[in-house]
Design a protein around this motif. Structure first.
Motif, short mmCIF file in Angstrom:
data_model
loop_
_atom_site.label_atom_id
_atom_site.label_comp_id
_atom_site.label_asym_id
_atom_site.label_seq_id
_atom_site.Cartn_x
_atom_site.Cartn_y
_atom_site.Cartn_z
N LEU A 60 0.85 -1.19 0.00
CA LEU A 60 0.00 0.00 0.00
C LEU A 60 0.89 1.24 0.00
CD1 LEU A 60 -3.15 0.47 0.27
CD2 LEU A 60 -2.67 1.07 2.65
N SER A 61 0.57 2.18 -0.86
CA SER A 61 1.37 3.41 -0.94
C SER A 61 1.25 4.23 0.34
CB SER A 61 0.91 4.25 -2.13
OG SER A 61 1.16 3.58 -3.33
N ASP A 62 2.30 4.96 0.60
CA ASP A 62 2.34 5.78 1.81
C ASP A 62 1.67 7.12 1.53
OD1 ASP A 62 2.92 6.90 4.22
OD2 ASP A 62 5.01 7.30 3.77
N LYS A 91 -6.22 9.87 -12.92
CA LYS A 91 -7.48 10.59 -12.77
C LYS A 91 -8.67 9.67 -13.05
CE LYS A 91 -10.15 14.42 -12.99
NZ LYS A 91 -10.22 15.48 -12.00
N ALA A 92 -8.55 8.88 -14.12
CA ALA A 92 -9.65 7.99 -14.50
C ALA A 92 -9.99 7.03 -13.38
CB ALA A 92 -9.27 7.23 -15.77
N MET A 93 -8.96 6.43 -12.79
CA MET A 93 -9.22 5.45 -11.72
C MET A 93 -9.66 6.15 -10.43
SD MET A 93 -6.43 2.47 -12.47
CE MET A 93 -5.19 3.42 -13.35
N ASN A 94 -9.09 7.30 -10.16
CA ASN A 94 -9.53 8.06 -8.98
C ASN A 94 -11.02 8.39 -9.07
OD1 ASN A 94 -7.18 8.18 -7.46
ND2 ASN A 94 -6.41 9.98 -8.55
N LYS A 95 -11.44 8.81 -10.27
CA LYS A 95 -12.85 9.17 -10.46
C LYS A 95 -13.75 7.94 -10.33
CE LYS A 95 -13.49 13.58 -11.45
NZ LYS A 95 -14.56 14.39 -10.83
N THR A 96 -13.35 6.87 -10.99
CA THR A 96 -14.18 5.66 -11.01
C THR A 96 -14.36 5.08 -9.61
OG1 THR A 96 -13.46 5.18 -13.26
CG2 THR A 96 -14.40 3.35 -12.01
N PHE A 97 -13.26 4.99 -8.88
CA PHE A 97 -13.34 4.37 -7.55
C PHE A 97 -13.77 5.38 -6.48
CE2 PHE A 97 -10.83 1.32 -9.84
CZ PHE A 97 -11.32 0.11 -9.37
N VAL A 108 -3.73 6.30 -6.94
CA VAL A 108 -3.01 5.62 -8.02
C VAL A 108 -1.54 6.04 -7.95
CG1 VAL A 108 -2.78 5.32 -10.51
CG2 VAL A 108 -5.05 5.51 -9.48
N ASP A 109 -0.67 5.07 -7.80
CA ASP A 109 0.76 5.32 -7.67
C ASP A 109 1.44 4.99 -8.99
OD1 ASP A 109 3.50 5.18 -7.06
OD2 ASP A 109 3.09 4.65 -4.99
N LEU A 110 1.80 6.03 -9.73
CA LEU A 110 2.40 5.80 -11.06
C LEU A 110 3.77 5.15 -10.94
CD1 LEU A 110 1.43 9.06 -13.00
CD2 LEU A 110 0.43 6.79 -13.24
N ASP A 111 4.53 5.50 -9.90
CA ASP A 111 5.85 4.90 -9.74
C ASP A 111 5.75 3.40 -9.49
OD1 ASP A 111 7.30 7.17 -10.20
OD2 ASP A 111 7.61 7.67 -8.09
N ALA A 112 4.83 3.02 -8.62
CA ALA A 112 4.67 1.60 -8.28
C ALA A 112 3.75 0.88 -9.27
CB ALA A 112 4.13 1.46 -6.87
N LYS A 113 3.05 1.68 -10.10
CA LYS A 113 2.08 1.14 -11.06
C LYS A 113 0.95 0.39 -10.35
CE LYS A 113 5.98 0.51 -14.15
NZ LYS A 113 6.98 0.73 -13.07
#
Lengths: 159, 213
Positions: A60-62, A91-97, A108-113
Motif C-alpha cells: 500500500l502506498s504511503d 485521474k480515470a481510476m480516482n474518479k471511477t473508484f 493511483v501510484d504511477l511509480d509503483a504502477k
C-alpha cells in the motif's frame, strides 16, 4: 483519401511494435491475500489463506488519505495496473473508484504502477468487481493483493 | 470581425489536444483545444464507455477561412497494455456544417471529417501518428497527416508536474508549405495538459490545452 486512411489504420494495427504489446493473460492471485467472499480464486494458490501470513510484493502506498482510512478499520487492496503511464490514467481510476460507496480512499501510484484502495469498514470488493471497474476506467488489472500482507511496517505501527 | 474575435475567444476557452487521449473513462467529460499552424479547433466530449466518446466540435481553418461546427464520434478501437507502456488506436468521424467566413464567400456546405490516430507511450517516451481528411463540398477537400516523437527528462509521479519535449512533423499537401516542423513543450499536471510550440516552417504557434473532468 478515405482508402488511404483505411490502409493507414490497418498498417498501424499490424505494426510489430504494437502487436507485441499484447500482454499475457492476467496473472491473478500470486499476491492475493485476505479471506473474502466473492473473490475470483481460479488461479490463486492461497485459498483459505490466513491474513498476515503471506507477505505481498504489492505494498500500500504511503499516502495520508490511505493511512487515515486504514486507521478507521478499512481493508487495504492493492492492484497492479497495466497501462497506467500518466496522470490522466490516475485521474480515470480516482474518479471511477472515488464515487463508489464502498471505497474509503483511493490513490493511483504511477511509480509503483498500483491502484491503492482502502475499503470502508466492513466493505469488500470482489476481484471481479475490481477488474471490471478498472476496465471501465480504461485500464487492466494484472495482480491483486489484499490484507495485512500489503502493509508496510510503518502502516502497521500507525494507530 | 467581431464574429471572428468571438469565435477565437470561444475556441481558446475550450482547450484540447489531438495527440492526447480523445476517449476518457466511462462517464468522463473532456475539454480540448488545438491550435496548429493551420487551424484552431475545440472539442467537448463525453465518454459513455471507455471505448468511445461523442462530442461537439468547432474547427476554424484560419488559412482557408472556413468554420466547421458539428458532432464528433471517436472510437478507441484497440488499447495495448503493458507494465511500462500503453498504445492506442483510434478512429474518429465528424459531421456538421462548414461555412466560408471572413474573406471566404463560399457559402455553407455540409461538412464531414474522418481520421485515424495511433500512439505508443511509456512514462518517458512518446510516439504518435495521425491522419485525417475532410470534405466540405465546394469549400474544400483536403487531407493531412502528422507524426510526433517526445521524451520526458524525468518520470513524474502522481500529482507531480510532467514535462515533455516533443517534435511534430506534419504534411499538408495543399498548403503553401506542405511539410511543417514544430518543436513543442508539453506540461501535464493533474487533470490538465498544456502544449506550446512554434512552427519553424511558417512562424505559427502551436497551443493545445486539455482538461479532463
Amino acid at each position: 483519401m478515405f482508402r488511404a486512411l483505411l490502409i493507414t489504420g490497418l498498417l498501424a494495427v499490424s505494426t510489430p511494435a504494437l502487436a507485441q504489446m499484447n500482454p499475457d493473460a492476467p496473472k491473478h492471485g500470486s499476491a492475493h491475500m485476505g479471506d473474502h467472499a466473492g473473490h475470483d480464486h481460479k488461479a490463486n494458490p492461497h485459498m483459505g489463506h490466513d491474513m498476515g501470513e503471506i507477505e505481498s510484493a504489492l505494498k500500500l502506498s504511503d499516502q495520508p488519505e490511505l493511512a487515515a482510512a486504514l486507521a478507521a478499520g478499512g481493508e487495504p487492496v492493492v492492484a497492479k495496473v497495466l497501462g497506467a503511464v500518466c496522470d490522466f490514467c490516475a485521474k480515470a481510476m480516482n474518479k471511477t473508484f472515488g464515487k463508489r460507496d464502498d471505497v474509503a480512499a483511493v490513490y493511483v501510484d504511477l511509480d509503483a504502477k498500483t491502484l491503492n484502495l482502502v475499503m470502508k469498514p466492513g466493505a469488500t470488493m470482489s476481484d471481479k468487481a475490481l477488474r471490471k471497474a478498472v476496465k471501465k476506467s480504461g485500464y487492466k488489472v494484472d495482480t491483486i493483493a489484499r490484507g495485512t500482507g500489503t502493509l508496510t511496517q510503518a502502516d502497521m505501527l500507525t494507530p | 470581425m467581431l464574429r471572428i474575435a468571438l469565435i477565437t475567444a470561444a475556441l481558446f476557452a475550450f482547450t484540447s489536444d489531438a495527440f492526447a487521449r480523445p476517449v476518457s473513462y466511462t462517464g468522463g467529460w473532456t475539454l480540448i483545444e488545438d491550435t496548429d499552424r493551420q487551424s484552431t479547433s475545440a472539442l467537448v466530449h463525453y465518454s459513455p464507455s471507455q471505448e468511445y466518446s461523442v462530442g461537439l466540435k468547432a474547427d476554424w481553418d484560419r488559412n482557408s477561412d472556413i468554420l466547421f461546427t458539428g458532432v464528433q464520434g471517436t472510437w478507441l478501437a484497440k488499447r495495448w497494455f503493458g507494465e511500462e507502456h500503453q498504445a492506442n488506436l483510434y478512429f474518429w468521424g465528424a459531421a456538421g456544417l462548414a461555412e466560408g467566413i471572413d474573406s471566404n464567400k463560399g457559402g455553407d456546405e455540409v461538412g464531414t471529417q474522418i481520421g485515424v490516430m495511433a500512439d505508443w507511450e511509456t512514462r518517458q517516451l512518446f510516439v504518435s501518428y495521425r491522419a485525417s481528411a475532410r470534405d466540405y463540398g465546394s469549400l474544400d477537400k483536403s487531407a493531412m497527416q502528422a507524426a510526433r516523437v517526445g521524451f520526458a527528462p524525468y518520470a513524474g509521479d502522481t500529482g507531480e508536474l510532467h514535462t515533455w519535449f516533443m517534435l511534430e512533423v506534419d504534411n499538408r499537401p495543399d498548403a503553401d508549405e506542405p511539410i511543417g516542423v514544430t518543436p513543442l513543450l508539453r506540461l501535464f499536471y493533474g487533470s490538465a495538459l498544456f502544449e506550446a510550440g512554434w512552427s519553424l516552417t511558417d512562424d505559427q504557434p502551436l497551443l493545445n490545452f486539455q482538461y479532463r473532468f
